[in-house]
Design a protein around this motif. Structure first.
Motif, mmCIF file in Angstrom:
data_model
loop_
_atom_site.group_PDB
_atom_site.id
_atom_site.type_symbol
_atom_site.label_atom_id
_atom_site.label_comp_id
_atom_site.label_asym_id
_atom_site.label_seq_id
_atom_site.Cartn_x
_atom_site.Cartn_y
_atom_site.Cartn_z
ATOM 1 N N ASP A 86 0.996 -1.539 -0.201
ATOM 2 C CA ASP A 86 0.790 -0.373 0.082
ATOM 3 C C ASP A 86 1.115 1.688 0.046
ATOM 4 O O ASP A 86 0.883 1.940 0.716
ATOM 5 N N PRO A 87 1.409 1.323 -1.575
ATOM 6 C CA PRO A 87 3.123 2.720 -1.094
ATOM 7 C C PRO A 87 1.465 4.201 -0.552
ATOM 8 O O PRO A 87 2.970 4.733 -0.014
ATOM 9 N N ALA A 88 0.661 4.132 -1.103
ATOM 10 C CA ALA A 88 0.476 5.571 -0.773
ATOM 11 C C ALA A 88 0.151 5.999 0.517
ATOM 12 O O ALA A 88 -0.097 7.161 1.196
ATOM 13 N N ALA A 89 0.167 4.721 1.736
ATOM 14 C CA ALA A 89 -0.316 4.968 3.165
ATOM 15 C C ALA A 89 1.803 5.046 3.520
ATOM 16 O O ALA A 89 1.317 5.071 4.802
ATOM 17 N N VAL A 90 2.535 4.554 3.510
ATOM 18 C CA VAL A 90 3.976 4.480 3.613
ATOM 19 C C VAL A 90 3.518 6.433 3.871
ATOM 20 O O VAL A 90 3.831 7.474 3.166
ATOM 21 N N ARG A 91 4.327 6.611 5.298
ATOM 22 C CA ARG A 91 4.265 7.752 6.002
ATOM 23 C C ARG A 91 6.072 7.945 5.702
ATOM 24 O O ARG A 91 6.663 7.071 5.625
ATOM 25 N N ALA A 92 6.027 9.837 5.875
ATOM 26 C CA ALA A 92 7.618 9.922 5.885
ATOM 27 C C ALA A 92 7.779 10.674 6.977
ATOM 28 O O ALA A 92 7.315 10.944 7.171
ATOM 29 N N ASN A 93 9.252 10.441 7.383
ATOM 30 C CA ASN A 93 9.792 11.421 8.372
ATOM 31 C C ASN A 93 10.618 12.714 7.795
ATOM 32 O O ASN A 93 11.209 13.152 7.543
ATOM 33 N N ALA A 94 9.100 13.660 6.957
ATOM 34 C CA ALA A 94 9.269 14.708 6.233
ATOM 35 C C ALA A 94 8.123 15.604 7.224
ATOM 36 O O ALA A 94 7.289 15.315 8.244
ATOM 37 N N TYR A 95 8.872 16.633 7.791
ATOM 38 C CA TYR A 95 8.126 17.419 8.407
ATOM 39 C C TYR A 95 8.228 18.723 7.275
ATOM 40 O O TYR A 95 8.823 19.423 6.313
ATOM 41 N N ASP A 96 7.267 20.199 7.366
ATOM 42 C CA ASP A 96 6.990 21.622 6.503
ATOM 43 C C ASP A 96 6.653 22.165 8.188
ATOM 44 O O ASP A 96 6.158 22.100 9.011
ATOM 45 N N LEU A 97 7.569 23.360 7.780
ATOM 46 C CA LEU A 97 7.186 24.761 8.493
ATOM 47 C C LEU A 97 6.313 25.710 7.481
ATOM 48 O O LEU A 97 6.366 26.185 7.143
ATOM 49 N N VAL A 98 5.265 25.860 8.620
ATOM 50 C CA VAL A 98 3.838 26.950 7.815
ATOM 51 C C VAL A 98 4.063 27.369 8.942
ATOM 52 O O VAL A 98 3.778 27.685 10.000
ATOM 53 N N LEU A 99 4.095 28.815 8.264
ATOM 54 C CA LEU A 99 3.624 30.384 9.013
ATOM 55 C C LEU A 99 2.829 30.838 8.386
ATOM 56 O O LEU A 99 2.994 31.327 6.865
ATOM 57 N N ASN A 100 1.794 31.553 8.830
ATOM 58 C CA ASN A 100 0.818 32.282 8.252
ATOM 59 C C ASN A 100 0.118 31.483 6.748
ATOM 60 O O ASN A 100 -0.231 32.364 6.048
ATOM 61 N N GLY A 101 -0.478 30.465 6.482
ATOM 62 C CA GLY A 101 -0.718 29.515 6.213
ATOM 63 C C GLY A 101 0.391 29.487 4.793
ATOM 64 O O GLY A 101 -0.410 29.181 3.725
ATOM 65 N N ASN A 102 1.422 29.636 4.921
ATOM 66 C CA ASN A 102 2.424 29.383 3.920
ATOM 67 C C ASN A 102 3.460 28.520 4.274
ATOM 68 O O ASN A 102 3.834 28.364 5.639
ATOM 69 N N GLU A 103 4.012 27.763 3.635
ATOM 70 C CA GLU A 103 4.802 26.510 3.170
ATOM 71 C C GLU A 103 6.355 27.147 3.770
ATOM 72 O O GLU A 103 6.843 27.756 2.566
ATOM 73 N N ILE A 104 6.893 27.956 4.343
ATOM 74 C CA ILE A 104 8.450 28.559 4.753
ATOM 75 C C ILE A 104 9.379 27.780 4.782
ATOM 76 O O ILE A 104 10.823 28.108 4.402
ATOM 77 N N GLY A 105 9.310 26.125 5.454
ATOM 78 C CA GLY A 105 10.772 25.094 5.011
ATOM 79 C C GLY A 105 10.144 24.132 4.825
ATOM 80 O O GLY A 105 8.992 23.619 5.683
ATOM 81 N N GLY A 106 10.631 23.048 5.142
ATOM 82 C CA GLY A 106 10.523 21.718 4.456
ATOM 83 C C GLY A 106 11.519 20.541 4.367
ATOM 84 O O GLY A 106 12.699 21.557 4.059
ATOM 85 N N GLY A 107 11.456 19.584 5.310
ATOM 86 C CA GLY A 107 12.272 19.112 5.183
ATOM 87 C C GLY A 107 12.786 17.266 5.569
ATOM 88 O O GLY A 107 10.998 16.871 5.460
ATOM 89 N N SER A 108 13.202 16.557 5.825
ATOM 90 C CA SER A 108 13.380 15.865 6.184
ATOM 91 C C SER A 108 14.178 15.237 6.925
ATOM 92 O O SER A 108 15.749 15.399 6.466
ATOM 93 N N ILE A 109 14.219 14.022 7.525
ATOM 94 C CA ILE A 109 15.138 12.739 8.040
ATOM 95 C C ILE A 109 15.311 11.867 6.566
ATOM 96 O O ILE A 109 14.807 11.095 6.055
ATOM 97 N N ARG A 110 16.858 12.095 6.096
ATOM 98 C CA ARG A 110 17.502 10.953 4.567
ATOM 99 C C ARG A 110 17.516 9.860 4.954
ATOM 100 O O ARG A 110 18.458 9.526 6.076
ATOM 101 N N ILE A 111 17.561 9.089 4.214
ATOM 102 C CA ILE A 111 18.001 7.998 3.238
ATOM 103 C C ILE A 111 19.527 7.962 4.068
ATOM 104 O O ILE A 111 20.970 8.419 2.746
ATOM 105 N N HIS A 112 20.209 6.658 4.674
ATOM 106 C CA HIS A 112 21.518 7.038 4.616
ATOM 107 C C HIS A 112 22.099 5.608 5.051
ATOM 108 O O HIS A 112 23.356 5.421 4.571
ATOM 109 N N ASP A 113 21.394 4.356 4.471
ATOM 110 C CA ASP A 113 21.700 3.169 3.474
ATOM 111 C C ASP A 113 21.747 3.023 2.160
ATOM 112 O O ASP A 113 20.156 3.206 1.948
ATOM 113 N N LYS A 114 22.710 2.408 2.019
ATOM 114 C CA LYS A 114 22.708 2.126 0.361
ATOM 115 C C LYS A 114 21.426 1.328 -0.407
ATOM 116 O O LYS A 114 20.281 1.349 -1.334
#
Lengths: 580, 580
Positions: free
Chosen positions: B461-489
């Motif tokens: 169920d690929p659509a159900a996979v959640r990521a270690n990803a986050y956005d910072l929203v300020l006043n209804g605008n995405e001002i930043g976004g990022g994630s924990i990355r994969i570090h394993d080949k």
């Protein structure tokens, strides 16, 4: 957080604390009963201790850790028996209780040590491993520090950092542009900036008053050694100033940087005209950490029937203090050196002033003891000195002798990388003759203002026109250069005319700037520093590549990511271009 | 220096001093006996006084000064008779003794005033005049201040600014690249970075530990309103951290920026999952300066034979507090609004809860007083409130109601630009289905790590996979976004597989990164902030263009310098390309 401390943080004051560290395995020493692992991160190295008696499984696991494995450990800080006073963590070690391998590592293709066994090529391909080495990491941190100190100084002086665009317009003047095909504007191209020159001038017209930017610039030139297609500049511009204000302001910058980053207090910034620099050092960027100024000898050397001197436009010498004891072999090597294509001279004449008061030259046939003593008097040669003389066309001879001067200084250890000797070179010529295009080019760029008194010479003797242009030279490197700009449309037009632009070309390429000059452009001027070079010199190194995180090689390639590379047919089509 | 002071420096304490100022003529008032000139620079305005009795020639010259002339004056600071307490220089004026015109100005094509008469197009063409206006200059100074405060904060946190290259490699994943033909590497191309993503990850592999950069990025996308082909990012990455560490560190950054630059102390940073944000606000970047959360009404609305509700996947409402007094005309306009293509809904149902305790809806035929009171109870509607209900497919309806919510808040003045409400949105989906290519794409980018527990779902169920990803929203605008990355080949390989990369493609495009993962890559993650957007929000404005010195228009053109432009046949030939 996968650590409570970094690998450089713990010391004797932490003894007894339970801590967690993460980092890379630098070294792994199996001493039978004990295994010691050096754990490394950006901040330092901490010794981990594993004891066979204490925990066999853990110690066995530790023995299997390879170089550059990424691990996390928890344990207790204890006092070391054999201390290492050279590092801040050298009095403690960690009695490890838990060990987690966060990531394994293949054996790196070269050792991650200060003195690595890896050659340039392999280190560039695995630059991410090269950067793990202390000397490279220190270079990048120095670069960070220089940027930070630059910003602090300029911020305090009221400069505003303004970002100028990267997608600009191609202009054939100057070096070759990198261009960027536009998909939305068919058959048209952006260019990447060779510098933000026109934009910073527009910011002055816009009333920004004091501007700076630490900014990437791009030049598509054939790469000589130690040139990069993309490089970084500290770019500055000021309004309502004269040349003296620029010199004072940016003397202050360099003084601040050396103080903040290196703890060095600079002496006075000497000043010298371009003409004097050429005459005294044969270059517009003299290294004044040592003397060895040129002595012009035509008067004393000509008319003695030595044809090489007699037919020369210039006979010029340097006094190599204390070098009379150079062996025949060393002297022959100097002669060979000046004959290399790099120097391009046809020969070198020398005269030894011996400790016993006698002298001996390679041209004693033409110049007797008296003549040689007259040379000595003029050149300040004393017992033990070696006079080196070259002769020929003025420009060529000066250049060759200048190269010899640097070569000698290098040999004699006079170029101390921890000594910093700044010099302003002033009054550059406005124009230089270009053999290929058979016309005058701007020595700096077409926006440099001529000295007002010299403007009439534009028509009669263009080469004699001096500019309000200056370079800052540090240890024989041009680290910055700039000028007072033209702010008057008519003068700018006149300049373009003298540079061979038609009115149409001038308008097409720089119309926006000339338009801007019609709406109240203030007097202004500025300077730009080569940031990579400045960092290299402050780091006491010759190569800028060591101070760039991901440099390109001499073919302009990034061999780590393998770029440039082919792109899809589809992409080309969207851009309306085809490969030839 | 062509001045002793700036035009903002002098005040009552300088009275009697002989000074020199330079600047632009803002205004020129001829009062017969006296002429007053307002002299302007970046720092302020100083009034110059010319007296016919005192010096006829000078006063006559002053009368002829046009707007935006650049002048230099010398004179004495005197006390003004009619003082202006609104500006720091308002109590003094200069009795002018000498006047020099440094440069004339044609009449500007629009007034250089806070409220100019110039339209967008003309102001962009003459951007150097537009920037002379206070509001634009203030925006650029705010941008400078935000950059400076950003660097100070990150420097103090031990981050190192490292410059990554601009000439990199084209990868078809993500948005379209701008490409740069290489002359030295025939038929090959560099690409300009869409972000320094892979390089910052390599810096983590290299042990840099904490990296940041304020850096230009490039995307060749069709430009929607308020998008720029080149834009600036605050780009950050950290090693040996978990998501929580990133959230804390960058909460700190935003808190610092608002405090330093705006003097605003931020409250707690709320957190919300992506799923909750979609459910409560219909968007992944909710504006939480005001309430108006979604209330799901299926249970109360379905099975009452109203077909629109009955066949809907979702029936969902918002409570517009105190809006029951909306007129019929206002309500009709709301209905029209939701039917615009921008919103794309088919209709809007509403229910007024009158002050007298009665209620009235557009669907009273199906829903009696009791039913409507049940709605009110669920939605928290009180006397005076207006309930707005939409129904349809879940995604589409949420999106439409989210747009209506913002529209209403705008109308009601609930979006106060001086109030700042930050929100972390967490647990983004890893993948999203792309209709065009009929495969899953990475929601953020292919280097984002899935939540470990969700990895088995990649197959089922690929659509159900959640990521270690986050956005910072300020006043209804995405001002930043990022994630924990994969570090394993291996995990990175698995991700590429699920994104439809062949092994060959993955190797060609990202081989260097996967190679790097084999040599001891640490756990790492990061975030990037849209710097232009952040500045705009902090400046209380909607458009990023106002915060960019030299922006491009919607066709990607710089109309001031007229770029992109044609380039020479010769240049094309050197690059081995031809136009189609």
């Amino acid at each position: 957080m996968l650590r409570t401390h970094t690998c450089g943080a713990l010391n004797i004051s932490n003894i007894g604390e339970e801590i967690t560290l993460s980092g890379w395995v630098q070294k792994n020493r199996d001493l039978g009963g004990m295994t010691f692992v050096d754990l490394r991160d950006r901040y330092g190295i901490t010794q981990l201790a594993f004891n066979m008696d204490f925990n066999i499984a853990l110690c066995t696991a530790a023995r299997k850790l390879g170089r550059e494995f990424v691990i996390q450990i928890s344990g207790k800080v204890i006092e070391r028996i054999s201390k290492n006073k050279n590092i801040s963590t050298g009095e403690i070690e960690i009695e490890v209780r838990e060990l987690t391998i966060l990531n394994k590592s293949k054996l790196p293709p070269f050792t991650i040590e200060n003195d690595t066994d890896g050659g340039e090529e392999i280190r560039m391909k695995y630059r991410y491993l090269d950067i793990r080495r202390n000397p490279v990491q220190e270079n990048l941190m120095l670069r960070h520090d220089v940027a930070k100190a630059t910003r602090n100084y300029l911020d305090n002086q009221g400069f505003i950092e303004v970002e100028t665009p990267y997608l600009i317009k191609s202009t054939p003047e100057g070096a070759r542009d990198f261009v960027v095909p536009s998909r939305m504007n068919e058959r048209q191209f952006y260019a990447l900036p060779q510098s933000p020159q026109t934009f910073k001038q527009l910011l002055m017209v816009a009333g920004i008053d004091k501007y700076y930017q630490i900014v990437k610039c791009f030049r598509d030139e054939d790469l000589r050694a130690d040139r990069q297609p993309e490089f970084t500049q500290i770019d500055c511009e000021m309004s309502f100033i004269e040349q003296e204000d620029i010199l004072i302001t940016f003397e202050g910058l360099i003084r601040h940087l050396l103080k903040e980053v290196k703890g060095v207090e600079l002496n006075e910034f000497l000043r010298m005209t371009y003409d004097a620099a050429m005459q005294l050092y044969g270059t517009d960027k003299p290294d004044i950490r040592f003397d060895m100024q040129f002595i012009e000898m035509n008067e004393l050397c000509q008319g003695k029937e030595f044809e090489v001197f007699d037919r020369a436009e210039l006979v010029v010498a340097i006094n190599a203090k204390g070098c009379t004891n150079y062996t025949r072999k060393q002297l022959d090597k100097l002669v060979d050196f000046v004959k290399t294509p790099q120097v391009g001279a046809t020969g070198l004449i020398y005269c030894k002033y011996n400790e016993d008061g006698t002298s001996k030259s390679t041209v004693d046939r033409f110049f007797d003891e008296d003549a040689r003593n007259a040379w000595a008097a003029k050149a300040g040669c004393e017992k033990g000195d070696l006079l080196l003389i070259m002769a020929g066309g003025t420009q060529k001879t000066r250049k060759a002798l200048g190269t010899l001067r640097l070569h000698l200084a290098e040999e004699l250890g006079l170029r101390n990388p921890e000594e910093f000797a700044p010099l302003w070179v002033l009054d550059f010529p406005l124009l230089k003759w270009d053999e290929d295009s058979e016309r005058y080019h701007a020595m700096h760029h077409p926006f440099t203002s001529p000295k007002p008194n010299d403007i009439p010479l534009l028509d009669t003797d263009p080469a004699a026109v001096r500019a309000n242009a200056y370079d800052l030279v540090l240890n024989g490197n041009e680290i910055g250069g700039g000028s007072i700009r033209i702010h008057d449309k008519d003068l700018q037009k006149l300049m373009f005319k003298h540079l061979g632009f038609s009115d149409k070309q001038a308008k097409e390429q720089f119309g926006f700037l000339m338009d801007a000059f019609e709406y109240g452009a203030p007097p202004h001027g500025g300077i730009a520093f080569g940031f990579d070079r400045l960092c290299a010199i402050m780091g006491g190194k010759e190569s800028i590549r060591d101070f760039i995180a991901f440099p390109k090689n001499n073919a302009g390639r990034d061999i780590m990511i393998d770029s440039p590379s082919d792109i899809d047919e589809e992409q080309l089509k969207e851009l309306n271009i085809r490969l030839l």
